[in-house]
Design a protein around this motif. Structure first.
Motif, short mmCIF file in Angstrom:
data_model
loop_
_atom_site.label_atom_id
_atom_site.label_comp_id
_atom_site.label_asym_id
_atom_site.label_seq_id
_atom_site.Cartn_x
_atom_site.Cartn_y
_atom_site.Cartn_z
N LEU A 141 -36.46 -55.51 44.01
CA LEU A 141 -36.68 -56.91 44.20
C LEU A 141 -37.77 -56.95 43.25
O LEU A 141 -39.08 -56.46 43.82
CB LEU A 141 -37.15 -57.04 45.56
N GLU A 142 -38.24 -57.84 41.97
CA GLU A 142 -38.33 -58.30 41.00
C GLU A 142 -39.53 -59.06 42.15
O GLU A 142 -39.43 -59.35 43.49
CB GLU A 142 -38.22 -58.54 40.04
N GLU A 143 -41.53 -59.39 41.50
CA GLU A 143 -42.01 -60.37 42.36
C GLU A 143 -41.80 -61.89 42.23
O GLU A 143 -40.32 -62.75 42.12
CB GLU A 143 -43.53 -60.86 41.08
N GLY A 144 -41.67 -61.99 43.91
CA GLY A 144 -41.14 -62.88 44.49
C GLY A 144 -39.42 -63.08 45.09
O GLY A 144 -39.28 -64.35 45.39
N ALA A 145 -38.64 -62.22 44.98
CA ALA A 145 -37.62 -61.93 44.83
C ALA A 145 -37.32 -62.21 47.17
O ALA A 145 -38.12 -60.99 47.37
CB ALA A 145 -36.84 -60.61 44.18
N GLN A 146 -36.20 -62.67 46.98
CA GLN A 146 -35.65 -62.10 48.40
C GLN A 146 -34.21 -62.06 49.06
O GLN A 146 -33.63 -62.42 48.09
CB GLN A 146 -36.37 -63.10 49.46
N ALA A 147 -34.06 -60.47 50.06
CA ALA A 147 -32.79 -60.24 49.49
C ALA A 147 -32.65 -59.76 51.29
O ALA A 147 -33.62 -59.13 51.62
CB ALA A 147 -32.52 -59.53 48.44
N LYS A 148 -31.55 -59.95 51.60
CA LYS A 148 -30.56 -58.87 53.31
C LYS A 148 -29.84 -58.14 52.58
O LYS A 148 -28.91 -58.97 52.08
CB LYS A 148 -30.73 -60.40 53.73
N LEU A 149 -30.04 -56.68 53.03
CA LEU A 149 -28.26 -55.22 52.69
C LEU A 149 -28.22 -54.60 54.10
O LEU A 149 -29.27 -54.41 54.60
CB LEU A 149 -29.17 -54.99 51.49
N LEU A 150 -26.93 -54.77 54.39
CA LEU A 150 -26.56 -54.22 55.36
C LEU A 150 -25.95 -52.78 54.91
O LEU A 150 -24.56 -53.37 54.26
CB LEU A 150 -25.62 -54.78 56.61
N VAL A 151 -26.25 -51.96 55.63
CA VAL A 151 -25.33 -50.84 54.78
C VAL A 151 -25.09 -49.97 56.18
O VAL A 151 -24.72 -50.16 57.28
CB VAL A 151 -26.44 -49.93 54.31
N CYS A 152 -23.24 -49.85 55.84
CA CYS A 152 -22.34 -49.39 56.97
C CYS A 152 -21.29 -48.45 56.41
O CYS A 152 -20.80 -48.39 56.15
CB CYS A 152 -21.47 -50.20 57.95
N ASP A 153 -21.85 -47.25 57.98
CA ASP A 153 -21.57 -46.37 57.01
C ASP A 153 -20.32 -45.92 58.66
O ASP A 153 -19.95 -46.42 59.61
CB ASP A 153 -22.41 -45.03 57.66
N HIS A 154 -18.62 -45.65 57.87
CA HIS A 154 -17.71 -45.51 59.06
C HIS A 154 -16.79 -43.54 58.35
O HIS A 154 -16.78 -43.82 56.91
CB HIS A 154 -16.67 -46.44 58.23
N ALA A 155 -15.95 -43.09 59.23
CA ALA A 155 -15.08 -42.61 58.55
C ALA A 155 -13.56 -42.04 58.99
O ALA A 155 -13.33 -43.12 59.97
CB ALA A 155 -15.74 -41.00 58.85
N MET A 156 -12.71 -42.18 58.04
CA MET A 156 -11.61 -42.95 57.35
C MET A 156 -11.08 -41.53 58.91
O MET A 156 -9.48 -41.55 59.07
CB MET A 156 -10.82 -43.10 56.51
N ASP A 157 -11.44 -40.16 58.09
CA ASP A 157 -10.22 -39.45 58.91
C ASP A 157 -11.40 -38.16 59.40
O ASP A 157 -12.40 -38.31 59.69
CB ASP A 157 -10.27 -38.20 57.75
N HIS A 158 -10.56 -37.80 60.52
CA HIS A 158 -11.12 -36.29 61.47
C HIS A 158 -11.30 -35.06 61.20
O HIS A 158 -11.41 -33.90 61.39
CB HIS A 158 -10.51 -36.71 63.13
N VAL A 159 -11.35 -34.86 59.51
CA VAL A 159 -12.17 -33.95 58.90
C VAL A 159 -13.12 -33.60 59.02
O VAL A 159 -14.27 -33.88 59.20
CB VAL A 159 -11.66 -33.79 57.55
N ASN A 160 -14.07 -32.58 59.28
CA ASN A 160 -15.83 -32.20 58.63
C ASN A 160 -16.05 -33.26 57.27
O ASN A 160 -15.91 -32.81 55.98
CB ASN A 160 -16.17 -30.84 58.91
N PHE A 161 -17.36 -33.92 57.15
CA PHE A 161 -17.70 -34.80 56.28
C PHE A 161 -19.30 -33.89 56.74
O PHE A 161 -19.79 -34.13 57.79
CB PHE A 161 -17.44 -35.94 56.09
N LEU A 162 -19.46 -33.50 55.14
CA LEU A 162 -20.93 -33.88 54.90
C LEU A 162 -21.46 -34.83 54.10
O LEU A 162 -21.21 -34.85 52.79
CB LEU A 162 -21.42 -32.33 54.71
N SER A 163 -22.71 -35.97 54.27
CA SER A 163 -22.86 -36.49 53.26
C SER A 163 -24.70 -36.85 52.71
O SER A 163 -25.37 -36.16 53.95
CB SER A 163 -22.59 -38.07 53.77
N THR A 164 -25.06 -36.31 52.05
CA THR A 164 -26.95 -36.02 51.71
C THR A 164 -26.35 -38.34 50.67
O THR A 164 -25.75 -38.49 50.04
CB THR A 164 -26.81 -35.72 50.43
N GLN A 165 -27.71 -38.50 50.87
CA GLN A 165 -27.91 -39.90 50.20
C GLN A 165 -29.54 -40.33 50.34
O GLN A 165 -30.38 -39.54 51.50
CB GLN A 165 -27.16 -41.06 50.66
N VAL A 166 -29.60 -40.86 49.00
CA VAL A 166 -31.29 -40.59 48.70
C VAL A 166 -31.29 -42.24 48.07
O VAL A 166 -30.56 -42.63 47.43
CB VAL A 166 -31.78 -39.47 47.26
#
Length: 447
Positions: A192-217
């Motif tokens: 966000l540059e100078e004076g900018a404004q924003a709203k962000l919603l991030v949702c995590d869901h899983a479709m399948d019941h296998v083992n998942f490992l996620s990394t996020q930076v």
């Protein structure tokens, strides 16, 4: 063989393939990240920062990775239907660790705003990405960050130019989809540059019941007098493991609200590091975790007051049932010369059973003498007197417990600055405590 060796071998064999399916800006730091990871290996519990999470055991299994970027046969707009009333967001998806290029007509953005595939936008707007990518996420200091930097091939870029105010929030849905045990590596860059404004919603869901490992930076740059609300909602299942490292840098007069909520998970480890680099910057850092069975939620936070006149407010609450494990380690550093700092850190926790465990470690480190700082933590059980009082008035024990737990976490939900999302979270939390499935109408993921 140690857990890290299989990934050292994998990267050595597939480096060319990984780079071929990504962008130059994302490829540039890979070699250094690999060297840092090879030197460090996965962190152990002997390291203070990872005291409560044994990282290596989660990476030890043989997961599948989509390094050749094969297309996953799913149209997220058909399987995901968000029914939050009056939310009115611009909706986007990431399937595993690839940004979905199908864009819904509702996803309208102001002129100059960029939101989309990090690798694709890095080719179209290389200056923005090269200037910021990898500048906050130091691979020499964290092996999980180094691991992600080695393997991440795509992700999301959000760029808001100077003085642009985004009236419409953005909703990003991360979907895990696989037929075999699967590892995904996501990246997010928010500028966000100078004076900018924003709203962000991030949702995590899983479709399948296998083992998942996620990394996020996630790297977040907030310019002078800019305002950012970033909400994260995790609703997956007991076979998911999530490592998320979030790095934020704020300039003078900026205002940031970070609110992370874990409603369903397996094992979650969140690291949040905030640098207040400009005078008058303010951070409101909130978190909430509801866990039962054998779920684990570990939050590690660090707020660095580098300059005078900055404010930080931190509030984390946990409700643990069954044999759930919670951990919170929060440190606030007030550097020399950072006068007139105001900082408050609070961690409150309820262990609803004798088997639930909570580990809390609030810390203040102050090198300035004109500050107002406080911190505190509590771990307890539901108030027996309140339960008795409510039962005397005809409320069942189960309902009384639910009402007390709901009131306990309400303080975190009330920090949300989006009324529609706040109302929805009240409903989801109530359903979570009642043990009901959190279904969105017509959503194939929740069936």
């Amino acid at each position: 063989m140690k857990a890290e060796q299989q990934y050292i071998d994998l990267f050595s064999q597939c480096e060319a393939m990984i780079c071929r399916h990504s962008a130059e800006a994302m490829n540039a730091p890979r070699a250094k990240a690999f060297a840092d990871f090879e030197r460090q290996g996965f962190p152990t519990r002997k390291q203070e920062k990872y005291k409560y999470t044994e990282v290596a055991k989660y990476f030890a299994p043989d997961y599948g990775l989509n390094l050749n970027r094969l297309e996953i046969p799913v149209n997220p707009y058909e399987v995901f239907k968000c029914d939050v009333p009056n939310m009115s967001t611009s909706l986007y998806f990431v399937v595993n660790d690839a940004f979905c290029q199908r864009v819904h007509p509702s996803a309208s953005l102001p002129e100059g705003v960029l939101f989309g595939s990090l690798s694709e936008l890095a080719r179209q707007h290389p200056d923005v990405v090269k200037r910021c990518y990898g500048k906050l996420a130091d691979t020499s200091k964290d092996a999980v960050t180094a691991f992600n930097t080695m393997f991440a091939q795509d992700g999301v870029l959000m760029y808001v130019p100077r003085q642009v105010v985004m009236e419409k929030p953005i909703q990003l849905v991360n979907i895990l989809r696989a037929d075999v045990d699967f590892l995904v590596n996501r990246r997010m860059l928010i500028v966000l540059e100078e004076g900018a404004q924003a709203k962000l919603l991030v949702c995590d869901h899983a479709m399948d019941h296998v083992n998942f490992l996620s990394t996020q930076v996630t790297e977040v740059f907030v310019g002078e007098n800019a305002v950012l609300d970033l909400y994260e909602l995790e609703e997956t299942h007991e076979s998911t493991v999530r490592f998320h490292n979030l790095y934020v840098r704020q300039e003078a007069g900026s205002n940031v609200l970070l609110n992370g909520m874990t409603l369903h998970n397996g094992t979650t480890r969140n690291t949040t590091e905030v640098t207040l680099a400009g005078r008058g910057a303010e951070i409101n850092l909130c978190g909430m975790a509801i866990a039962d069975q054998n779920e684990q939620v570990d939050n590690h936070t660090f707020i660095d007051h580098q300059v005078p006149d900055c404010t930080s407010n931190e509030l984390f609450k946990y409700v643990l049932d069954g044999q759930a494990v919670g951990a919170f380690a929060g440190k606030v550093l007030v550097r020399e010369g950072a006068q007139h700092t105001q900082s408050q850190q609070t961690n409150r926790n309820i262990c609803a059973t004798r088997e639930a465990r909570m580990y809390t470690q609030p810390q203040l480190e102050i090198y300035a003498d004109d500050v107002k700082c406080s911190h505190g933590a509590t771990v307890g059980q539901l108030d027996e007197n309140a339960l008795f009082y409510m039962q005397q008035r005809g409320i069942s024990l189960k309902e009384a417990r639910l009402l007390l737990m709901f009131a306990f976490v309400n303080e975190v939900i009330d920090q949300i600055r989006m009324e529609a999302l706040k109302d929805r979270l009240h409903l989801l939390v109530e359903k979570r405590f009642r043990g009901e499935l959190n279904k969105c109408q017509g959503c194939a993921i929740c069936k």
